[in-house]
Design a protein around this motif. Structure first.
Motif, PDB file in Angstrom:
ATOM      1  N   ASP A 190       4.019 -10.796   3.253  1.00 31.44           N
ATOM      2  CA  ASP A 190       5.275 -10.059   3.142  1.00 31.44           C
ATOM      3  C   ASP A 190       5.182  -8.910   2.139  1.00 31.44           C
ATOM      4  N   VAL A 191       4.269  -9.015   1.180  1.00 29.04           N
ATOM      5  CA  VAL A 191       4.002  -7.862   0.309  1.00 29.04           C
ATOM      6  C   VAL A 191       3.392  -6.744   1.142  1.00 29.04           C
ATOM      7  N   LYS A 198      -4.740  -2.917   1.935  1.00 24.46           N
ATOM      8  CA  LYS A 198      -3.446  -3.399   2.418  1.00 24.46           C
ATOM      9  C   LYS A 198      -2.427  -3.571   1.295  1.00 24.46           C
ATOM     10  N   VAL A 199      -2.929  -3.744   0.075  1.00 22.87           N
ATOM     11  CA  VAL A 199      -2.072  -3.748  -1.108  1.00 22.87           C
ATOM     12  C   VAL A 199      -2.774  -2.916  -2.173  1.00 22.87           C
ATOM     13  N   ALA A 233       0.822  -1.211   0.000  1.00 22.21           N
ATOM     14  CA  ALA A 233       0.000   0.000   0.000  1.00 22.21           C
ATOM     15  C   ALA A 233       0.857   1.264   0.000  1.00 22.21           C
ATOM     16  N   ALA A 234       2.018   1.196   0.637  1.00 20.99           N
ATOM     17  CA  ALA A 234       2.904   2.367   0.720  1.00 20.99           C
ATOM     18  C   ALA A 234       3.925   2.427  -0.409  1.00 20.99           C
ATOM     19  N   SER A 269       8.771  -6.404  -3.228  1.00 24.80           N
ATOM     20  CA  SER A 269       8.446  -5.254  -4.073  1.00 24.80           C
ATOM     21  C   SER A 269       7.062  -5.373  -4.694  1.00 24.80           C
ATOM     22  N   TYR A 270       6.715  -6.593  -5.096  1.00 28.24           N
ATOM     23  CA  TYR A 270       5.412  -6.807  -5.731  1.00 28.24           C
ATOM     24  C   TYR A 270       5.097  -8.290  -5.777  1.00 28.24           C
TER      25      TYR A 270
END
Length: 322
Positions: A194-195, A216-217, A133-134, A201-202
Motif C-alpha cells: 500500500d506504500v 518502487k519506494v 516512489a511518486a 504516506s510512509y
C-alpha cells in the motif's frame, strides 16, 4: 551373584550413564517444522526462509517454514509454545513478538520467558523510512513539516501492533512531535504494497531492500547509527539532526520450553556454522541484515535485556495495548 555377572551388570550401568540419550544420538532423523509467526513477503519471512535453508544443509534433514500470521505474531507464537519440546518444532523469535508484544498486548497467549528455550541469535535489520516512489517527500523533514501543517492527515503502515515498523513509527511521532495515523496490517508485506500504491504516506520497514532497489519506494533515512552498505547514499536520522531515531528488528531461533539441552546445542552449532561462512551471511547482507552469533546463554541474556528495553520504549512512544 557371581563375579562375572556383577562385572557385566556394572559395565552395563556405566555404559548407560556414558551414552547420550537416544534423541540426542539420532537428532534429527526427520523433517523439522520452523514456525514463522508472520506472513510471507516481509523481512521475518525472508530471514526465516534463509535460516530454514541453511539448517536443512547443516542438519541433513528438511527444515520447512510454516507461516502462522496474525495479532503481531501472537497467534503463531501461542500455537508454537504448545508444541512437543523434542526439537522438531523450532521458531523464529523476533523483537516485535518476543520483546515488544508482552508490553503491548494484555493477552498474548504465551509467557515471554518461561514458554521458550532460546537457541541462537541470527541477525538484526535496521528500519528504513520509505515513501512511495511518486511521493513529494524528499527528506524526513518534509514528512515532519507536512504532518505539522495537516495534523491527523498523513498515515503510516506497519505489519501490526507491536511490529518493529509500528514502534519505529510511534518513536518518530514522539521524536518529531507530529500527529499521524497508524494503519496496522497482518504483516509488513501488505503494508509495503500500500506504500507502493500511494495509499500510505510512509512506512518504516526492515524488508524494503528489494523495493528500494526496484524503484518502487524511495528511502529517506536509516534508523541506525551508521549508513547501510547497501545504500550508502541514504543518511541516518542523526546525520539529519533528528536525534533518538534508532530502531532495528532482531531475529533468532527458539524452541519450546523443556527442549533437551543436546538438541539445543546441536541446532545452535548448526546455525553458527552457517553464519560463519558460505552463502547465508551473503544472503542476509543482501537484505540489509547484520549477522549475530552466540551461545544459547548469550541469546537468553540478550532476549531478557530486550524485554526490559522494549518496556521502556513502549512507554516512551505511548503505543497502546490492544
Amino acid at each position: 551373584m557371581n563375579r562375572k555377572d556383577f562385572v557385566r551388570l556394572a559395565m552395563g550401568a556405566l555404559c548407560a550413564v556414558a551414552l547420550p540419550p537416544a534423541h540426542a544420538q539420532a537428532y534429527p532423523d526427520k523433517a523439522i517444522r520452523f514456525v514463522v509467526p508472520w506472513p510471507a513477503g516481509g523481512a521475518a519471512d525472508a530471514v526465516g526462509r534463509l535460516v530454514a535453508q541453511a539448517l536443512t544443509t547443516q542438519l541433513g534433514q528438511a527444515v520447512y517454514v510454516e507461516n502462522i500470521a496474525g495479532a503481531g505474531g501472537n497467534i503463531g507464537t501461542s500455537q508454537f509454545v504448545r508444541a512437543k519440546p523434542d526439537g522438531y518444532t523450532l521458531y523464529l523469535a523476533t523483537s516485535s513478538t518476543n520483546a515488544a508484544s508482552p508490553h503491548l498486548y494484555k493477552r498474548t497467549g504465551f509467557e515471554p520467558v518461561k514458554d521458550f528455550t532460546p537457541v541462537a541469535s541470527v541477525a538484526a535489520i535496521p528500519s528504513i523510512l520509505v515513501v512511495p516512489a511518486a511521493s513529494p517527500f524528499k527528506t524526513p523533514r518534509d514528512v515532519i513539516e507536512a504532518a505539522k501543517a495537516k495534523p491527523g492527515k498523513l498515515s503510516y503502515g506497519s505489519g501490526g501492533v507491536g511490529a518493529s515498523a509500528h514502534l519505529a513509527g510511534e518513536l518518530f511521532k514522539s521524536v518529531a512531535g507530529i500527529d499521524v495515523i497508524h494503519v496496522p496490517y497482518k504483516g509488513s508485506g501488505p503494508a509495503i504494497s500500500d506504500v507502493m500504491a500511494g495509499q500510505l504516506s510512509y512506512m518504516f520497514d526492515t524488508g524494503a531492500v528489494p523495493y528500494i532497489r526496484g524503484g518502487k519506494v524511495r528511502a529517506l533515512a536509516v534508523a541506525a547509527d551508521k549508513r547501510l552498505p547497501l545504500f550508502p547514499e541514504v543518511p541516518t536520522f542523526a546525520e539529519l539532526g533528528i536525534k533518538g531515531m534508532q530502531m532495528n528488528a532482531w531475529y533468532g531461533i527458539a524452541a519450546p520450553a523443556g527442549t533437551p539441552a543436546p538438541v539445543v546445542t546441536r541446532v545452535n552449532a548448526a546455525i553458527n556454522s552457517a553464519l560463519a561462512s558460505g552463502e547465508l551471511p551473503k544472503q542476509l547482507a543482501n537484505i540489509g541484515a547484520e549477522v549475530r552469533t552466540g551461545t544459547p546463554a548469550e541469546f537468553s541474556r540478550f532476549w531478557n535485556a530486550e524485554l526490559k528495553r522494549y518496556e521502556t520504549l513502549v512507554k516512551l512512544t505511548g503505543a497502546t495495548l490492544d
